[in-house]
Every structure is written in C-alpha cells, then in structure tokens.
Write an enzyme that holds these catalytic residues in place. Structure first.
Site, PDB file in Angstrom:
ATOM      1  N   HIS A 123      43.572  34.018  32.790  1.00 38.31           N
ATOM      2  CA  HIS A 123      44.420  34.681  33.739  1.00 38.31           C
ATOM      3  C   HIS A 123      45.903  33.744  33.032  1.00 38.31           C
ATOM      4  O   HIS A 123      45.724  32.725  32.548  1.00 38.31           O
ATOM      5  CB  HIS A 123      44.238  34.040  34.977  1.00 38.31           C
TER       6      HIS A 123
ATOM      7  N   ASP B 111      38.828  40.309  38.459  1.00 38.98           N
ATOM      8  CA  ASP B 111      38.208  41.372  37.701  1.00 38.98           C
ATOM      9  C   ASP B 111      36.863  41.188  37.424  1.00 38.98           C
ATOM     10  O   ASP B 111      35.968  42.168  37.116  1.00 38.98           O
ATOM     11  CB  ASP B 111      38.994  41.806  36.737  1.00 38.98           C
TER      12      ASP B 111
ATOM     13  N   HIS C 222      46.443  44.553  32.681  1.00 34.40           N
ATOM     14  CA  HIS C 222      46.791  44.167  34.148  1.00 34.40           C
ATOM     15  C   HIS C 222      45.343  44.515  35.068  1.00 34.40           C
ATOM     16  O   HIS C 222      44.384  44.436  35.087  1.00 34.40           O
ATOM     17  CB  HIS C 222      47.951  44.677  34.501  1.00 34.40           C
TER      18      HIS C 222
HETATM   19  C1  MLT Z   1      46.839  39.992  40.104  1.00 35.54           C
HETATM   20  O1  MLT Z   1      46.051  39.739  41.040  1.00 35.54           O
HETATM   21  O2  MLT Z   1      47.955  40.452  39.791  1.00 35.54           O
HETATM   22  C2  MLT Z   1      46.344  39.440  38.495  1.00 35.54           C
HETATM   23  O3  MLT Z   1      45.546  38.435  38.741  1.00 35.54           O
HETATM   24  C3  MLT Z   1      47.272  39.538  37.551  1.00 35.54           C
HETATM   25  C4  MLT Z   1      48.460  38.478  37.851  1.00 35.54           C
HETATM   26  O4  MLT Z   1      48.161  37.727  38.942  1.00 35.54           O
HETATM   27  O5  MLT Z   1      49.516  38.292  37.130  1.00 35.54           O
END
Ligand code: MLT
Length: 389
Positions: free
Chosen positions: A268, A323, A227
């Site tokens: 993702h 990221d 995460h």
């Molecule tokens: C986020 O911004 O929290 C990450 O992309 C992970 C997600 O969306 O599950």
C-alpha cells in the site's frame, strides 16, 4: 514565537513526477490513514466500526458525528425517501454494450443519473446519489448479466438489504449476502483524502462540475487496476494458486515474482502494516465461509506472501491490504464474477467521496469552498523563446 506557517513537507526536485506521494495538499475531516494503525472514520478506528449499521456509518461521514438513535432513525427515513432511479436511466442500461466492463457501465450510469437527478445543491445531490447508487448498481448487475428486469427499490428495507433485494442474485442466500456486504460496505466507505478516486472526485468538483459528473470521474480512477480494480485481480490470483498447501503456495508466490508478476492484494502507498480492513475480512471469512476452498488459500497466502515479500529489500509494505481477501468473500457468497468487485467497492466509496466533495464545496475556508485545483508543473528544459519567422 515565529508566526511563519509551519513547513509540512519539503518539495525538492527529486519528488516531482512521483504522483504527489506524501505531498500535503488539503485537509480531510471524514477519515484519516495512519501507516501503522490504518483508517479511522472521524477518529474512530475501523475495527470499532466494521460491524456497525451501514446507514449509521454514512451518517458519521456525512455529519462527522455518530447519530443518536433518533437521528439515525430520521436519517434512514431520509435516505429511503430519496431512493428511486429515473426509468430512463434503467432503459438506457439495456442499450449498453455487454462487452463493456461493469465499471464502464457504472461510469456511464452515473452520468445518466446526473442528467436525470441533479438539483444544483451539493449536499442534496450527494445524499440523492448515496441513496440511488445501490439501485443503479443492482440494475447494472441484472441487465448486464441477463438476470432479468431491474428490481425496483423497496424503501421499507435497509440500505444493504434493499441492495441485495434489487440484485436478486440467482440461487443466492440474501440473508448471508447481506451480512457479508454490510461489513464490506462499511470497510470501503472512505480512506483519507488522497486516495486516487477521492482526490479526482474532489478535483473535478472544484471546477463546480456537479456531484454526478465528479463521481463519474472518481469512478474512472477507481477503475484502474492499481486502485480499485485490484480486488478483481486478487481473486484471479487466488484462483491460480494450485492448493492451500503452504509449500505449494510459497512456490507459487516465488514463481510469480520471478516472472515479474505483481502479488495483488499486498502492499500500500501509505500503510506500513497489515491493513485492518484486511484483518477484519479474514476474521469475517473465518466466521462466514471457513471451509470455502479459495478462502483457505487466501488465509495461507496471507502468511506465506508476507514472508516472501518481507525478504525483498525494495518492498516497503509486504502486508495484505483491503483487496487481499475481499474478492474471495464475495465469491464465496454467490457473487462469482470478479469483474463486478470494483463496482461494489465503488458502491461504498461513493459515500466517502460524496461527503468529502460537499466538505470542500460548502464547508472549507469559512464556507467559501476550496478554489479550483491548479497545481504547478515545472517547465522542463523549455526556456522562453520566440518562434523564428
Ligand atoms: C483505498 O481504500 O482507497 C485504497 O486503500 C487505496 C488508497 O487508500 O490509496
């Protein structure tokens, strides 16, 4: 016309133990994530918001509407007046074990903040936490890195300018860092209702644990390398690429995959196209640090990795996510220790999680709030039986 409720999702046995992937379990009014278009904050695409003022975006998530100039001015003053971390919290930071990860310091720091700040009001605690977390996090940087005494907040400064002021990065360029962090902060504020850290924060808050304890749990989720901590591993990956020569980058990617390594920053759970938050950061890097050697590698990786990952059948999303290049930008702006990158992700995400916690606690279900989370786990091969005496 049947008045039977619409079936949203069919839960079949094969979907159990899949991490609730695709299970609709609630509603979210602060943000949404479209697989192709990416995240919208209260319906506005992130591309339209990325360069807006951070406090304006905090207002948008908290009030689910853009502020008038007068409302924004009053909100900024409101948040600034809430700043100030109890000196006992900063004193405790000085006793923290340096071997702890910065996210462990943040998790502990949030609990400490709660011990000294909670009011019993969901919305007051949420706004106080949003206003005070920058000082807590800047203090974590300064104490853990030995940069000197924590620097108190200056309420005359904007949220991000004050954060950069409190960081006091040795040899840093505050104006340049503020410009980059303002966009970084807006991009990381919220990402739908079901990302792990937000889900965990809301789940813990559903027990009526306070905002601070719920946020500590949420940040524990964000701390996971699958995460929020992925941004730390992304920079480590870019640093291991031998050059920005496309052929060498491709050879590196293929060798990593052949060794069963993950290409951090790509893919993702929900998105099926390039994350617009990545696209915005690549453009920001092209503006702010185009000649940074690692940024140049990240730009080549953006193209090459997609090509290689697209050729792998089981890869459902070969594209860059939020990221992919964030660590490279942070590094190019003087924040060179990747262990702090998830803490900066957390600084922003605290806003979206706090806003969603308040929504579930005092707005949903006619103001009664969402009941305590209690999903069902199917008993497997355990028929009821008596213990033979
Ligand atoms: C986020 O911004 O929290 C990450 O992309 C992970 C997600 O969306 O599950």
């Amino acid at each position: 016309m049947s008045d039977a409720p619409k079936v949203l999702f069919e839960i079949t046995a094969d979907k159990l133990n899949t991490g609730l992937r695709g299970f609709p379990v609630g509603t979210c009014r602060t943000s949404a994530v479209d697989p192709e278009l990416g995240v919208t904050y209260v319906g506005y695409p992130i591309e339209d918001l990325a360069h807006r003022e951070p406090e304006e975006m905090v207002y948008l998530l908290v009030h689910r509407a853009l502020p008038t100039p007068e409302e924004l001015s009053a909100f900024k003053a409101n948040l600034a007046a809430r700043r100030g971390v109890d000196p006992k919290v900063m004193a405790f930071l000085k006793g923290m074990p340096k071997e702890g990860h910065p996210m462990e310091w943040l998790i502990a720091g949030l609990v400490l903040l709660g011990m000294t700040s909670k009011t019993g009001s969901w919305s007051e605690d949420a706004l106080n936490l949003i206003a005070r977390s920058p000082e807590l996090i800047a203090g974590i940087f300064r104490v853990r890195e030995g940069w000197g005494e924590p620097i108190p907040s200056d309420p005359s400064l904007s949220l991000i300018d004050d954060f950069v002021h409190m960081l006091g990065v040795p040899g840093g360029d505050p104006a340049r860092l503020s410009k980059m962090l303002s966009v970084f902060y807006v991009l990381h504020l919220d990402h739908g209702g079901g990302n792990l850290s937000t889900f965990v924060g809301k789940a813990v808050a559903s027990s009526h644990a306070d905002v601070y304890a719920s946020m500590a749990a949420a940040m524990a989720g964000l701390y996971g390398p699958l995460h929020g901590r992925a941004n730390q591993d992304c920079l480590a990956l870019v640093q291991r690429v031998p050059s920005d020569d496309p052929a060498e980058v491709e050879a590196f990617v293929r060798a990593e995959l052949a060794r069963g390594e993950k290409i951090y920053g790509f893919g993702h759970a929900v998105l099926r196209a390039e994350d617009p938050r990545a696209r915005i950061q690549y453009a920001l890097g092209a503006e702010l640090c185009p000649d940074d050697p690692l940024f140049k590698v990240a730009v080549v990786l953006r193209k090459v990795a997609v090509g290689v990952l697209s050729s792998i059948d089981k890869v459902s999303n070969p594209y860059p996510n939020v990221d992919a290049v964030s660590g490279t930008l942070l590094n190019a702006h003087g924040l060179t220790d990747p262990e702090y990158y998830t803490v900066l992700f957390g600084l922003a995400r605290i806003v979206g999680i706090a806003a969603q916690i308040v929504e579930e606690r005092v707005a949903f279900r006619g103001g009664k709030g969402v009941p305590i989370y209690r999903p069902k786990f199917v008993a497997e091969s355990q028929p009821p039986r008596r213990l033979q005496s």
